[in-house]
Design a protein around this motif. Structure first.
Motif, PDB file in Angstrom:
ATOM      1  N   VAL A 193      -4.308  -0.874 -16.358  1.00 22.65           N
ATOM      2  CA  VAL A 193      -5.065   0.367 -16.453  1.00 22.65           C
ATOM      3  C   VAL A 193      -5.206   0.951 -15.052  1.00 22.65           C
ATOM      4  O   VAL A 193      -5.549   0.221 -14.117  1.00 22.65           O
ATOM      5  N   GLU A 194      -4.937   2.243 -14.920  1.00 22.99           N
ATOM      6  CA  GLU A 194      -5.201   2.929 -13.659  1.00 22.99           C
ATOM      7  C   GLU A 194      -6.400   3.829 -13.864  1.00 22.99           C
ATOM      8  O   GLU A 194      -6.467   4.590 -14.839  1.00 22.99           O
ATOM      9  N   ILE A 195      -7.355   3.713 -12.946  1.00 30.32           N
ATOM     10  CA  ILE A 195      -8.637   4.411 -13.072  1.00 30.32           C
ATOM     11  C   ILE A 195      -8.944   5.161 -11.789  1.00 30.32           C
ATOM     12  O   ILE A 195      -8.764   4.621 -10.691  1.00 30.32           O
ATOM     13  N   LEU A 196      -9.434   6.378 -11.942  1.00 28.44           N
ATOM     14  CA  LEU A 196      -9.969   7.126 -10.816  1.00 28.44           C
ATOM     15  C   LEU A 196     -11.465   6.832 -10.774  1.00 28.44           C
ATOM     16  O   LEU A 196     -12.198   7.155 -11.710  1.00 28.44           O
ATOM     17  N   TRP A 197     -11.894   6.149  -9.730  1.00 28.80           N
ATOM     18  CA  TRP A 197     -13.286   5.731  -9.603  1.00 28.80           C
ATOM     19  C   TRP A 197     -13.707   5.913  -8.156  1.00 28.80           C
ATOM     20  O   TRP A 197     -13.031   5.415  -7.247  1.00 28.80           O
ATOM     21  N   ARG A 198     -14.770   6.660  -7.954  1.00 28.41           N
ATOM     22  CA  ARG A 198     -15.277   6.966  -6.616  1.00 28.41           C
ATOM     23  C   ARG A 198     -14.207   7.584  -5.727  1.00 28.41           C
ATOM     24  O   ARG A 198     -14.033   7.206  -4.562  1.00 28.41           O
ATOM     25  N   ASN A 199     -13.461   8.524  -6.303  1.00 28.73           N
ATOM     26  CA  ASN A 199     -12.410   9.283  -5.604  1.00 28.73           C
ATOM     27  C   ASN A 199     -11.268   8.411  -5.081  1.00 28.73           C
ATOM     28  O   ASN A 199     -10.571   8.796  -4.144  1.00 28.73           O
ATOM     29  N   LYS A 200     -11.078   7.256  -5.667  1.00 24.94           N
ATOM     30  CA  LYS A 200      -9.961   6.376  -5.327  1.00 24.94           C
ATOM     31  C   LYS A 200      -9.307   5.906  -6.633  1.00 24.94           C
ATOM     32  O   LYS A 200      -9.963   5.788  -7.650  1.00 24.94           O
ATOM     33  N   THR A 201      -8.018   5.639  -6.559  1.00 30.18           N
ATOM     34  CA  THR A 201      -7.300   5.155  -7.727  1.00 30.18           C
ATOM     35  C   THR A 201      -7.201   3.632  -7.661  1.00 30.18           C
ATOM     36  O   THR A 201      -6.826   3.074  -6.634  1.00 30.18           O
ATOM     37  N   TRP A 202      -7.536   2.992  -8.767  1.00 30.59           N
ATOM     38  CA  TRP A 202      -7.540   1.533  -8.874  1.00 30.59           C
ATOM     39  C   TRP A 202      -6.645   1.109 -10.022  1.00 30.59           C
ATOM     40  O   TRP A 202      -6.583   1.781 -11.055  1.00 30.59           O
ATOM     41  N   ARG A 203      -5.976  -0.021  -9.873  1.00 30.45           N
ATOM     42  CA  ARG A 203      -5.173  -0.612 -10.946  1.00 30.45           C
ATOM     43  C   ARG A 203      -5.824  -1.926 -11.351  1.00 30.45           C
ATOM     44  O   ARG A 203      -6.052  -2.808 -10.524  1.00 30.45           O
ATOM     45  N   ILE A 204      -6.095  -2.039 -12.621  1.00 27.20           N
ATOM     46  CA  ILE A 204      -6.688  -3.260 -13.172  1.00 27.20           C
ATOM     47  C   ILE A 204      -5.628  -3.941 -14.028  1.00 27.20           C
ATOM     48  O   ILE A 204      -5.039  -3.312 -14.909  1.00 27.20           O
ATOM     49  N   THR A 205      -5.396  -5.215 -13.761  1.00 30.14           N
ATOM     50  CA  THR A 205      -4.431  -5.994 -14.524  1.00 30.14           C
ATOM     51  C   THR A 205      -5.189  -7.040 -15.331  1.00 30.14           C
ATOM     52  O   THR A 205      -5.953  -7.825 -14.778  1.00 30.14           O
ATOM     53  N   GLU A 206      -4.977  -7.016 -16.641  1.00 35.67           N
ATOM     54  CA  GLU A 206      -5.625  -7.977 -17.541  1.00 35.67           C
ATOM     55  C   GLU A 206      -4.561  -8.803 -18.251  1.00 35.67           C
ATOM     56  O   GLU A 206      -3.530  -8.274 -18.673  1.00 35.67           O
ATOM     57  N   VAL A 207      -4.830 -10.086 -18.390  1.00 38.60           N
ATOM     58  CA  VAL A 207      -3.974 -10.978 -19.157  1.00 38.60           C
ATOM     59  C   VAL A 207      -4.843 -11.619 -20.235  1.00 38.60           C
ATOM     60  O   VAL A 207      -5.867 -12.237 -19.929  1.00 38.60           O
ATOM     61  N   ASP A 208      -4.456 -11.407 -21.476  1.00 37.21           N
ATOM     62  CA  ASP A 208      -5.206 -11.923 -22.626  1.00 37.21           C
ATOM     63  C   ASP A 208      -6.690 -11.558 -22.568  1.00 37.21           C
ATOM     64  O   ASP A 208      -7.564 -12.365 -22.875  1.00 37.21           O
ATOM     65  N   GLY A 209      -6.993 -10.320 -22.139  1.00 35.56           N
ATOM     66  CA  GLY A 209      -8.370  -9.830 -22.136  1.00 35.56           C
ATOM     67  C   GLY A 209      -9.195 -10.216 -20.923  1.00 35.56           C
ATOM     68  O   GLY A 209     -10.337  -9.805 -20.803  1.00 35.56           O
ATOM     69  N   THR A 210      -8.629 -11.000 -20.026  1.00 30.03           N
ATOM     70  CA  THR A 210      -9.340 -11.414 -18.811  1.00 30.03           C
ATOM     71  C   THR A 210      -8.752 -10.674 -17.615  1.00 30.03           C
ATOM     72  O   THR A 210      -7.534 -10.660 -17.430  1.00 30.03           O
ATOM     73  N   THR A 211      -9.608 -10.060 -16.815  1.00 30.42           N
ATOM     74  CA  THR A 211      -9.145  -9.331 -15.646  1.00 30.42           C
ATOM     75  C   THR A 211      -8.664 -10.306 -14.588  1.00 30.42           C
ATOM     76  O   THR A 211      -9.396 -11.202 -14.175  1.00 30.42           O
ATOM     77  N   CYS A 212      -7.419 -10.131 -14.170  1.00 33.41           N
ATOM     78  CA  CYS A 212      -6.826 -11.004 -13.158  1.00 33.41           C
ATOM     79  C   CYS A 212      -6.810 -10.361 -11.776  1.00 33.41           C
ATOM     80  O   CYS A 212      -6.881 -11.057 -10.771  1.00 33.41           O
ATOM     81  N   ARG A 213      -6.676  -9.034 -11.755  1.00 35.05           N
ATOM     82  CA  ARG A 213      -6.551  -8.359 -10.461  1.00 35.05           C
ATOM     83  C   ARG A 213      -7.124  -6.957 -10.559  1.00 35.05           C
ATOM     84  O   ARG A 213      -6.892  -6.253 -11.523  1.00 35.05           O
ATOM     85  N   ILE A 214      -7.860  -6.572  -9.516  1.00 34.86           N
ATOM     86  CA  ILE A 214      -8.314  -5.194  -9.334  1.00 34.86           C
ATOM     87  C   ILE A 214      -7.847  -4.790  -7.948  1.00 34.86           C
ATOM     88  O   ILE A 214      -8.248  -5.410  -6.967  1.00 34.86           O
ATOM     89  N   GLU A 215      -6.964  -3.789  -7.894  1.00 30.21           N
ATOM     90  CA  GLU A 215      -6.413  -3.405  -6.601  1.00 30.21           C
ATOM     91  C   GLU A 215      -6.412  -1.895  -6.449  1.00 30.21           C
ATOM     92  O   GLU A 215      -6.267  -1.163  -7.424  1.00 30.21           O
ATOM     93  N   ARG A 216      -6.586  -1.454  -5.223  1.00 28.08           N
ATOM     94  CA  ARG A 216      -6.542  -0.034  -4.917  1.00 28.08           C
ATOM     95  C   ARG A 216      -5.086   0.380  -4.732  1.00 28.08           C
ATOM     96  O   ARG A 216      -4.325  -0.315  -4.056  1.00 28.08           O
ATOM     97  N   VAL A 217      -4.709   1.501  -5.352  1.00 26.38           N
ATOM     98  CA  VAL A 217      -3.329   1.985  -5.234  1.00 26.38           C
ATOM     99  C   VAL A 217      -3.288   3.331  -4.542  1.00 26.38           C
ATOM    100  O   VAL A 217      -4.270   3.990  -4.386  1.00 26.38           O
TER     101      VAL A 217
END
Length: 67
Positions: free
Chosen positions: A43-67
């Motif tokens: 999922v890519e999200i615009l949050w606080r004027n920055k773009t973030w990529r969230i990677t989930e595996v089997d419903g558990t978030t594995c990585r949150i990174e700024r892109v």
């Protein structure tokens, strides 16, 4: 606290943060792939004027990174 407890706590915190970001940010892209072994969601999200990529595996978030 052992290493397994720490990892579980970290995974739970990341998952809670990613849910909060989805609720309060703007979802730009939501892609899912799965097979008989694993489900992957990015999922890519615009949050606080920055773009973030969230990677989930089997419903558990594995990585949150700024892109």
């Amino acid at each position: 606290m052992n290493i397994a407890d720490k990892m579980e706590r970290e995974n739970r915190l990341k998952t809670n943060l990613s849910r909060w970001m989805e609720q309060h940010g703007t979802v730009l892209d939501d892609r899912s792939r799965s097979n008989e072994y694993v489900g992957l969601r990015m999922v890519e999200i615009l949050w606080r004027n920055k773009t973030w990529r969230i990677t989930e595996v089997d419903g558990t978030t594995c990585r949150i990174e700024r892109v």
